[in-house]
Design an enzyme around this catalytic site. Structure first.
Site, PDB file in Angstrom:
ATOM      1  N   TYR A   5       0.838  -1.198   0.000  1.00 53.49           N
ATOM      2  CA  TYR A   5       0.000   0.000   0.000  1.00 53.49           C
ATOM      3  C   TYR A   5       0.876   1.252   0.000  1.00 53.49           C
ATOM      4  O   TYR A   5       0.983   1.952  -0.974  1.00 53.49           O
ATOM      5  CB  TYR A   5      -0.959  -0.016   1.195  1.00 53.49           C
ATOM      6  CG  TYR A   5      -1.964   1.108   1.152  1.00 53.49           C
ATOM      7  CD1 TYR A   5      -3.093   1.014   0.348  1.00 53.49           C
ATOM      8  CD2 TYR A   5      -1.787   2.268   1.897  1.00 53.49           C
ATOM      9  CE1 TYR A   5      -4.026   2.043   0.282  1.00 53.49           C
ATOM     10  CE2 TYR A   5      -2.713   3.307   1.844  1.00 53.49           C
ATOM     11  CZ  TYR A   5      -3.821   3.198   1.039  1.00 53.49           C
ATOM     12  OH  TYR A   5      -4.723   4.219   0.971  1.00 53.49           O
TER      13      TYR A   5
ATOM     14  N   SER B 228      -6.533   0.760  -4.279  1.00 53.98           N
ATOM     15  CA  SER B 228      -6.646   2.197  -4.056  1.00 53.98           C
ATOM     16  C   SER B 228      -5.282   2.858  -4.234  1.00 53.98           C
ATOM     17  O   SER B 228      -4.736   2.828  -5.333  1.00 53.98           O
ATOM     18  CB  SER B 228      -7.246   2.457  -2.673  1.00 53.98           C
ATOM     19  OG  SER B 228      -7.657   3.789  -2.542  1.00 53.98           O
TER      20      SER B 228
ATOM     21  N   ASP C 155     -17.944   3.406  -7.644  1.00 56.59           N
ATOM     22  CA  ASP C 155     -16.828   3.852  -6.813  1.00 56.59           C
ATOM     23  C   ASP C 155     -16.776   5.377  -6.869  1.00 56.59           C
ATOM     24  O   ASP C 155     -16.318   5.959  -7.850  1.00 56.59           O
ATOM     25  CB  ASP C 155     -15.513   3.257  -7.299  1.00 56.59           C
ATOM     26  CG  ASP C 155     -14.358   3.520  -6.333  1.00 56.59           C
ATOM     27  OD1 ASP C 155     -14.524   4.365  -5.424  1.00 56.59           O
ATOM     28  OD2 ASP C 155     -13.295   2.883  -6.482  1.00 56.59           O
TER      29      ASP C 155
ATOM     30  N   HIS D  45     -15.902   1.304  -3.751  1.00 55.94           N
ATOM     31  CA  HIS D  45     -14.465   1.232  -3.474  1.00 55.94           C
ATOM     32  C   HIS D  45     -14.099  -0.028  -2.699  1.00 55.94           C
ATOM     33  O   HIS D  45     -12.927  -0.365  -2.606  1.00 55.94           O
ATOM     34  CB  HIS D  45     -14.037   2.475  -2.701  1.00 55.94           C
ATOM     35  CG  HIS D  45     -12.573   2.753  -2.782  1.00 55.94           C
ATOM     36  ND1 HIS D  45     -11.918   2.952  -3.983  1.00 55.94           N
ATOM     37  CD2 HIS D  45     -11.621   2.859  -1.821  1.00 55.94           C
ATOM     38  CE1 HIS D  45     -10.636   3.176  -3.749  1.00 55.94           C
ATOM     39  NE2 HIS D  45     -10.433   3.119  -2.450  1.00 55.94           N
TER      40      HIS D  45
END
Length: 710
Positions: free
Chosen positions: A482, A562, A644, A679
């Site tokens: 991430y 993301s 989203d 999302h």
């Protein structure tokens, strides 16, 4: 097959060619031809081409985009139908999901409120128990709300006495929420309904007659899922009255970029408004008197530091803050004071404080130690009272309660341990299981190991490696990362991931810079002008796994969601030779226009401002959409969803169109576009299993992972 909108009547409206080709697995894919436009923006002397700008339009509004989505899904579905192991993975994921998953209970009055998914339910159900030994009963079952299971119970907050409950509804994965109120005794929903709520706490007043919430102005229909979110305000809703009558409590029309969240003090004497301008933990605190005294005081005026109110005692308020403490500390402030007069209760330590609470006359402090949780106890003066025993390397959450609580509850999970709920007796100190799952696998068959590797600049980065004890390298490996927004990746359980591990695959999770694993310095080292460090850390993780024999040169797949989708897009462009396959999920792919849609404007704290030259020069160097190049790319599958409204799907649409149009090798570059999903939160179990059996079968095919039963 997943649910789709029907676009048949729209297929002739776009200047594109649509078809669903028939091909053998491994042969080049014939992609739909995507129309290009001549859009060129000149920024700081640089001409930036944006040939797929039109794909930013809302798929629910623009027929051309809707037709493009339908065409792409046809190609992707046709390809995935040829991938071996897909049905076997789906079957195994269903079996692994089929266990009772219970949430951390919340005590209000003499009632216990908690969620549970019996196994394969699309949405968790909210239950209530009257007393410790009372029979549990269903309070809210969202599974009947929508035929496709895509309407979810989001947050829920019982009143102090447990007689009423506020709850919010999430439809189709959107960030918008509808708020309702329920009578707990009868189980009946009251007439109250609140709309246009987003990024909000729900806070009862002390007597349970109404609640505080945050909302945005009602958008026009075309901008509902794409317009920038500005002018948030706090309002109060008195039960039994229409929303139109809700009085305004707090707003900053002179600063429309600020968000505001309300929190009622433990004793009900004041409302604390926490204001922020982005994703950074930099807050302004305003105290508003209640109980007839509406005096307002700004107790923290500047947007500089993190402040989290965790409780009260003896006329003092306890906060967790990073003011003068990058790894955070716990301080107290007189109820009549301000940040200029603080007492340190628990000083900054070597490990980062990831959470704390004042409960049962003590402080429960959750530390992050090398990306895993350690829980320590202190009295309210800061004197150490020992450490709470945990089952192993894992993640912990919970510890809610009041100053006079005699019990609290927490969750524990790890890569090989699904969430177990524990009760902590604050009088005896005893920890006992409250809800343990029954499993379809043996956790002891798996090892969880933490290693440290060197990044490009020599920085030591922690990484978890999980595998079956019987697996010896090199083996097909899925590397996850991430690296942003001060978010820490800690151990956690996933049935879909376990299905990968069961087949003999390895899972690796790298705690990259940009996250919060080591406090402010770790975060700062991976954002703004330092963002390349995140990509270097991830690339170095892949190189380490290969060098150490964990995986082989053609056995490494990567995945991120993301900001992690941005990570995958960037590193694939920078090192296409390193990876066999990649999954970029709901990613931020156009770094020059991210701040123009919905919540994107908040992300400038991590990414910078595209309209500032120094930031622009940094962003254009790694923006996934702009740095696609001619090279032999790995197999890439992109995933997003039509609803989203956090990272709008146009990011993924544009990136995929450009990748498909570039000479990037013969491996497939596909996009999987879900309908009535957002999302990630609120996604029904059925859709999760369908999505990940598709994705992991795709990744398995290009890393050599053999799925049992093919």
């Amino acid at each position: 097959m997943r649910t789709r909108a029907i676009f048949a009547a729209l297929l002739g409206t776009a200047a594109m060619t649509f078809f669903a080709p028939v091909f053998a697995l491994g042969s080049p894919v014939a992609y739909p031809t995507t129309e290009t436009v001549g859009t060129v923006d000149e920024q700081f002397g640089v001409k930036v081409q944006d040939p797929y700008r039109w794909l930013e339009n809302d798929v629910r509004v623009d027929p051309k985009v809707a037709a493009w989505v339908e065409a792409q899904n046809k190609v992707t579905d046709a390809y995935l139908e040829t991938v071996p192991g897909r049905e076997q993975l789906a079957s195994r994921m269903r079996a692994l999901y089929d266990y009772a998953r219970t949430g951390v209970p919340e005590v209000a009055g003499d009632r216990y409120f908690f969620t549970r998914n019996s196994g394969l339910q699309n949405q968790a159900v909210l239950y209530v128990k009257d007393g410790k030994d009372g029979a549990e009963r269903v309070l809210i079952d969202p599974n009947a709300w929508a035929k496709d299971g895509a309407t979810a119970l989001d947050s829920w907050v019982p009143s102090k006495d447990g007689t009423k409950l506020i709850y919010s509804i999430q439809d189709g994965g959107s960030d918008w929420r509808t708020v309702k109120v329920l009578d707990v005794a009868t189980g009946k929903t009251m007439d109250d309904e609140i709309k246009w709520v987003k990024f909000s706490a729900l806070e009862w007043d002390k007597v349970g007659q109404g609640f505080y919430y945050s909302r945005f102005p009602e958008p026009d229909k075309e901008g509902e899922f794409q317009s920038l979110n500005t002018d948030q305000e706090i309002r109060y809703h008195l039960l039994g009255t229409p929303q139109a009558d809700d009085p305004l409590i707090y707003a900053t029309p002179e600063e429309p970029q600020l968000n505001h969240v309300a929190q009622v003090a433990d004793d009900g004497s004041f409302l604390l408004v926490t204001s922020s301008s982005g994703t950074d933990e930099r807050y302004r605190l305003t105290m508003i008197g209640l109980n007839g005294d509406e005096t307002r005081r700004v107790i923290v005026p500047d947007l500089l530091n993190d402040w989290s109110m965790i409780g009260m005692s003896g006329g003092r308020i306890y906060f967790v803050t990073n003011k003068d403490a990058p790894r955070l500390r716990i301080v107290s402030m007189a109820i009549t004071g301000s940040e200029s007069a603080l007492d340190t209760v628990v000083a900054e330590g070597e490990s980062v404080i990831s959470g704390a609470s004042v409960v049962g006359g003590r402080l429960v402090v959750n530390y992050l130690q090398d990306a895993r949780n350690v829980v320590k106890l202190f009295d309210l003066a800061g004197k150490p009272m020992g450490e709470l025993p945990l089952p192993g390397i894992g993640s912990v959450g919970g510890f809610d309660g009041d100053l006079d609580s005699t019990e609290t509850f927490f969750s524990y999970s790890s890569f090989n341990r699904p969430t177990t709920i524990y009760r902590y007796d604050l009088t005896s100190g005893q920890v006992t299981p409250w809800a343990e799952p029954k499993l379809a696998f043996n956790p002891d068959d798996y090892t969880v190991e933490q290693r440290f590797y060197a990044s490009k600049d020599g920085t030591k980065v922690p990484m978890f490696i999980v595998k079956k004890k019987s697996v010896t390298g090199p083996a097909p490996t899925l590397l996850y990362g991430y690296g942003g927004f001060n978010i820490s990746l800690t151990p956690g359980f996933s049935p879909t991931r376990l299905a990968w591990l069961e087949q003999g695959g390895v899972y690796a999770q790298a705690s990259l810079r940009g996250g919060g694993e080591y406090g402010k310095a770790w975060h700062d080292a991976g954002r703004l002008a330092n963002k390349q460090n995140v990509f270097d850390d991830f690339i170095a993780a892949g190189e380490y796994l290969i060098a150490e024999g964990v995986t082989g040169k053609d056995q490494l797949a990567i995945e991120g969601r993301s900001n992690g989708g941005l990570l995958v897009g960037a590193v694939v462009n920078q090192r296409p030779d390193l990876f066999a396959a990649a999954h970029a999920a709901v990613g931020v792919m156009d770094m020059l226009r991210f701040d123009r849609f919905t919540a994107g404007r908040y992300w400038v704290d991590d990414y910078g401002y595209p309209n500032k030259e120094a930031d622009f020069q940094t962003l254009i160097r790694y923006s996934p959409y702009h740095t696609i190049r001619k090279a032999d790319y790995p197999a890439v599958i992109v995933s997003t969803a039509d609803t989203d409204d956090r990272v709008v799907p146009g990011h993924s649409f544009k990136y995929t169109a450009r990748l498909q149009a570039t000479e990037a090798g013969d491996k497939p570059h596909l996009i999987r576009i879900e309908t009535r999903a957002g999302h990630g939160s609120g996604k029904p179990t059925d859709k999760i299993i369908e999505e990940f059996s598709d994705i992991y079968a795709f990744l398995a095919n290009f890393t050599g992972l053999k799925v049992a039963g093919e």
